[in-house]
Structure formats: C-alpha cells, structure tokens
Design a protein around this motif. Structure first.
Motif, PDB file in Angstrom:
ATOM      1  N   LEU A  19       0.897  -1.022  -0.051  1.00 58.52           N
ATOM      2  CA  LEU A  19       0.073   0.102   0.107  1.00 58.52           C
ATOM      3  C   LEU A  19       0.680   1.154  -0.016  1.00 58.52           C
ATOM      4  O   LEU A  19       2.064   1.031   0.373  1.00 58.52           O
ATOM      5  N   SER A  20       0.287   2.330  -0.228  1.00 60.02           N
ATOM      6  CA  SER A  20       1.397   3.356  -0.315  1.00 60.02           C
ATOM      7  C   SER A  20       1.874   4.128   0.919  1.00 60.02           C
ATOM      8  O   SER A  20       2.864   4.766   0.989  1.00 60.02           O
ATOM      9  N   GLN A  21       1.410   3.612   2.156  1.00 60.19           N
ATOM     10  CA  GLN A  21       2.103   4.015   3.389  1.00 60.19           C
ATOM     11  C   GLN A  21       2.955   3.047   3.760  1.00 60.19           C
ATOM     12  O   GLN A  21       2.718   1.531   3.476  1.00 60.19           O
ATOM     13  N   PRO A  22       4.218   3.266   3.967  1.00 62.37           N
ATOM     14  CA  PRO A  22       5.307   2.463   4.120  1.00 62.37           C
ATOM     15  C   PRO A  22       5.236   1.221   5.180  1.00 62.37           C
ATOM     16  O   PRO A  22       4.468   1.603   6.233  1.00 62.37           O
ATOM     17  N   GLY A  23       5.541  -0.006   4.715  1.00 66.86           N
ATOM     18  CA  GLY A  23       5.222  -1.046   5.755  1.00 66.86           C
ATOM     19  C   GLY A  23       3.842  -1.500   5.815  1.00 66.86           C
ATOM     20  O   GLY A  23       3.317  -2.597   6.220  1.00 66.86           O
ATOM     21  N   SER A  26       6.967   7.846   9.575  1.00 61.95           N
ATOM     22  CA  SER A  26       6.607   6.358   8.975  1.00 61.95           C
ATOM     23  C   SER A  26       5.615   6.540   8.011  1.00 61.95           C
ATOM     24  O   SER A  26       5.165   5.536   7.234  1.00 61.95           O
ATOM     25  N   TYR A  27       5.071   7.719   7.505  1.00 61.22           N
ATOM     26  CA  TYR A  27       4.115   7.934   6.740  1.00 61.22           C
ATOM     27  C   TYR A  27       4.769   8.267   5.219  1.00 61.22           C
ATOM     28  O   TYR A  27       5.833   8.665   5.194  1.00 61.22           O
ATOM     29  N   ALA A  28       3.727   8.441   4.361  1.00 64.38           N
ATOM     30  CA  ALA A  28       4.005   8.829   2.903  1.00 64.38           C
ATOM     31  C   ALA A  28       2.767   9.893   2.768  1.00 64.38           C
ATOM     32  O   ALA A  28       1.768   9.841   3.097  1.00 64.38           O
ATOM     33  N   LEU A  29       3.399  11.110   2.043  1.00 60.05           N
ATOM     34  CA  LEU A  29       2.275  11.980   1.865  1.00 60.05           C
ATOM     35  C   LEU A  29       1.284  11.601   0.888  1.00 60.05           C
ATOM     36  O   LEU A  29       1.157  11.227  -0.149  1.00 60.05           O
ATOM     37  N   ALA A  30      -0.049  11.752   1.549  1.00 63.95           N
ATOM     38  CA  ALA A  30      -1.218  11.304   0.765  1.00 63.95           C
ATOM     39  C   ALA A  30      -2.435  11.517   1.602  1.00 63.95           C
ATOM     40  O   ALA A  30      -2.544  11.584   3.042  1.00 63.95           O
ATOM     41  N   MET A  31      -3.668  11.881   0.987  1.00 59.64           N
ATOM     42  CA  MET A  31      -4.863  12.221   1.693  1.00 59.64           C
ATOM     43  C   MET A  31      -5.866  11.022   1.449  1.00 59.64           C
ATOM     44  O   MET A  31      -5.979  10.537   0.315  1.00 59.64           O
ATOM     45  N   HIS A  32      -6.296  10.418   2.668  1.00 55.64           N
ATOM     46  CA  HIS A  32      -7.327   9.270   2.567  1.00 55.64           C
ATOM     47  C   HIS A  32      -8.877   9.694   2.682  1.00 55.64           C
ATOM     48  O   HIS A  32      -9.147  10.205   3.684  1.00 55.64           O
ATOM     49  N   ILE A  33      -9.523   9.289   1.726  1.00 59.91           N
ATOM     50  CA  ILE A  33     -11.146   9.587   1.817  1.00 59.91           C
ATOM     51  C   ILE A  33     -11.642   8.060   1.781  1.00 59.91           C
ATOM     52  O   ILE A  33     -11.100   7.295   1.198  1.00 59.91           O
ATOM     53  N   ASP A  34     -12.894   7.925   2.407  1.00 57.77           N
ATOM     54  CA  ASP A  34     -13.695   6.641   1.974  1.00 57.77           C
ATOM     55  C   ASP A  34     -14.560   6.620   0.616  1.00 57.77           C
ATOM     56  O   ASP A  34     -14.337   7.661   0.154  1.00 57.77           O
ATOM     57  N   THR A  35     -15.041   5.431   0.591  1.00 60.56           N
ATOM     58  CA  THR A  35     -15.612   5.335  -0.810  1.00 60.56           C
ATOM     59  C   THR A  35     -16.855   6.369  -0.716  1.00 60.56           C
ATOM     60  O   THR A  35     -17.202   6.804  -1.900  1.00 60.56           O
ATOM     61  N   ASP A  36     -17.319   6.688   0.337  1.00 60.52           N
ATOM     62  CA  ASP A  36     -18.526   7.614   0.127  1.00 60.52           C
ATOM     63  C   ASP A  36     -18.058   8.892  -0.340  1.00 60.52           C
ATOM     64  O   ASP A  36     -18.709   9.638  -1.264  1.00 60.52           O
ATOM     65  N   GLU A  37     -17.128   9.210   0.414  1.00 57.38           N
ATOM     66  CA  GLU A  37     -16.333  10.665  -0.245  1.00 57.38           C
ATOM     67  C   GLU A  37     -16.036  10.546  -1.738  1.00 57.38           C
ATOM     68  O   GLU A  37     -16.258  11.585  -2.256  1.00 57.38           O
ATOM     69  N   ALA A  38     -15.405   9.464  -2.065  1.00 55.67           N
ATOM     70  CA  ALA A  38     -14.948   9.496  -3.358  1.00 55.67           C
ATOM     71  C   ALA A  38     -15.920   9.582  -4.348  1.00 55.67           C
ATOM     72  O   ALA A  38     -15.835  10.121  -5.269  1.00 55.67           O
ATOM     73  N   ILE A  87      -5.054  13.433   6.164  1.00 59.06           N
ATOM     74  CA  ILE A  87      -3.679  13.577   5.575  1.00 59.06           C
ATOM     75  C   ILE A  87      -2.379  12.970   6.451  1.00 59.06           C
ATOM     76  O   ILE A  87      -2.274  13.217   7.322  1.00 59.06           O
ATOM     77  N   HIS A  88      -1.880  11.929   5.559  1.00 60.07           N
ATOM     78  CA  HIS A  88      -0.660  11.427   5.978  1.00 60.07           C
ATOM     79  C   HIS A  88       0.560  12.440   5.712  1.00 60.07           C
ATOM     80  O   HIS A  88       0.673  12.643   4.541  1.00 60.07           O
ATOM     81  N   ALA A  89       1.457  12.936   6.564  1.00 62.20           N
ATOM     82  CA  ALA A  89       2.586  13.540   6.323  1.00 62.20           C
ATOM     83  C   ALA A  89       3.667  13.171   6.858  1.00 62.20           C
ATOM     84  O   ALA A  89       3.745  13.181   8.039  1.00 62.20           O
ATOM     85  N   THR A  90       4.874  13.333   6.417  1.00 63.24           N
ATOM     86  CA  THR A  90       6.415  13.319   6.969  1.00 63.24           C
ATOM     87  C   THR A  90       6.502  14.427   7.677  1.00 63.24           C
ATOM     88  O   THR A  90       5.844  15.517   7.578  1.00 63.24           O
ATOM     89  N   VAL A  91       7.403  14.534   8.713  1.00 63.19           N
ATOM     90  CA  VAL A  91       7.789  15.934   9.299  1.00 63.19           C
ATOM     91  C   VAL A  91       8.278  16.861   8.254  1.00 63.19           C
ATOM     92  O   VAL A  91       7.964  17.770   8.449  1.00 63.19           O
ATOM     93  N   ALA A  92       9.135  16.187   7.298  1.00 64.13           N
ATOM     94  CA  ALA A  92       9.659  17.308   6.067  1.00 64.13           C
ATOM     95  C   ALA A  92       8.333  17.916   5.511  1.00 64.13           C
ATOM     96  O   ALA A  92       8.316  19.066   5.087  1.00 64.13           O
ATOM     97  N   ASP A  93       7.278  16.942   5.192  1.00 62.71           N
ATOM     98  CA  ASP A  93       6.301  17.437   4.205  1.00 62.71           C
ATOM     99  C   ASP A  93       5.384  18.505   5.349  1.00 62.71           C
ATOM    100  O   ASP A  93       5.222  19.483   4.295  1.00 62.71           O
ATOM    101  N   ALA A  94       5.360  18.275   6.586  1.00 60.25           N
ATOM    102  CA  ALA A  94       4.335  19.047   7.303  1.00 60.25           C
ATOM    103  C   ALA A  94       5.182  20.464   7.373  1.00 60.25           C
ATOM    104  O   ALA A  94       4.577  21.547   7.316  1.00 60.25           O
ATOM    105  N   GLN A  95       6.499  20.479   7.613  1.00 62.83           N
ATOM    106  CA  GLN A  95       7.393  21.759   7.681  1.00 62.83           C
ATOM    107  C   GLN A  95       7.049  22.346   6.324  1.00 62.83           C
ATOM    108  O   GLN A  95       6.886  23.611   6.286  1.00 62.83           O
ATOM    109  N   ARG A  96       7.364  21.650   5.316  1.00 64.53           N
ATOM    110  CA  ARG A  96       7.425  22.557   3.922  1.00 64.53           C
ATOM    111  C   ARG A  96       6.004  23.007   3.604  1.00 64.53           C
ATOM    112  O   ARG A  96       5.892  24.052   3.163  1.00 64.53           O
TER     113      ARG A  96
END
Length: 194
Positions: free
Chosen positions: A38-42, A166-178, A124-133
C-alpha cells in the motif's frame, strides 16, 4: 509539486486484526500472506479475506490489511455500516474505544468484536519534512479542495493532519467521499488552511 498539493487516495472497507484474532479466524500460528504494498510504508494488502457480519447483513469477503495491530479495527463507509446494521462512528484510525461492534468470520472461526468498527475520519498522512514544507502541524484540521472528473468538485472540511516519518504524503478518503467528489485517478487536492 506545489507546497499545498496532496495526492488523493480512496480507502475501501477493510479490516486490521490483532495476532490473537488472526489466529482465531485462520488457525494457530497463522501469519498474513502478502498480496501487494500500500502507499503507506510497511502497510500491505493481504491475500486473506474475512466475512464482516452485522445485524442486518454482511460483507462476505472484506480485505485484511497487514501487518497485525494492537487492536482489531474494521473500517467501513457510513453507507456500508448502515447496509449491514452496524454503528460506525467517525474516528481517527486507532481510536476504537466505545465504537461499533460486529462479528468477523474466517475459515477457522469467528470473533465477536465489542468495539472496533469505525468510519475513518478523512485525513492527510505527512512526514515531518512534508508538514514543515506545507506549514502543517500534527492534529491540525484543514480543508482540501478536490478536483472532479465529472463536474462534482468539492471542498472537504475537517481533514485531520497526521504527521510521522513512518508515513508517505497522501490524503485518504472513504468510498462515500470518493463517490461524492469523483476525483480522477491520481488526482491532487489543494490544502486550504484556515
């Protein structure tokens, strides 16, 4: 990529299991078998599927995600929950105290979950660097403007920012929202801070 853009990913119904519940459902000493990353590491989709049973119906083959967790959690959309007659409060992943109950059935047994059914809070999953940026903080609430493939562009409010390396930058929504927004595959949303 612009500083306020985030990849939109749809998260369909799925189950996270403890090792104990995994063994009850699939047999003593059982381990999940890898299907795809999956897109999130591990994190990975496993080959295993389980039946999720509510008061009014069931889903016969719900994906199990790995690795195993400290608490069993079933993530459904609100439409899913209503259709099988279970309660699914909107919660951040991992916050299952006082949440909905259901029965999970596997090839070797069944488990009645007293709590653990949730509709995942859009996040939204974000790394520390993503969040700072991007000028974001862990636990912050933002809005995200989501493009649409069918003229249904919308802005999602109450999007929780979760920050960890431990994250990778992405926003997660469920199927209703999609289904409400119909974002095209690979769409990027625009983060709007208040």
């Amino acid at each position: 990529m612009e500083n306020n853009k985030v990849l939109i990913e749809t998260s369909a119904r799925h189950v996270h299991l403890t090792q104990q519940d995994l063994e009850t459902l699939f047999g003593k000493g059982y381990e999940l078998t890898f299907k795809k990353e999956l897109s999130q590491p591990g994190q990975f989709a496993a080959n295993e599927r389980v039946r999720v049973i509510g008061a009014k119906g069931e889903f016969p083959a719900v994906s199990v995600l790995g690795p195993v967790r400290a608490a069993t959690q079933i993530e459904l959309s609100l439409t899913d929950a209503r259709s099988i007659g279970v309660t699914a409060p909107i919660r951040e992943s991992g916050n299952v105290k006082g949440s909905g109950s259901c029965v999970i059935e596997g090839p070797k047994g069944r488990v009645e979950i007293k709590e653990g059914v949730i509709a995942a809070q859009r996040h939204i999953h974000a790394t520390v660097a993503d969040a700072q940026r991007m000028g974001l903080k862990d636990g912050q609430t933002v809005s995200v403007k989501v493009p649409s493939a069918s003229g249904r562009e919308l802005i999602f409010g109450d999007v929780i920012v979760r920050v960890s390396d431990s994250y990778a930058l992405a926003m997660h929504i469920d199927t209703d929202e999609a289904n409400a927004a119909c974002p095209p595959a690979g769409a990027y949303g625009e983060i709007q801070q208040s």
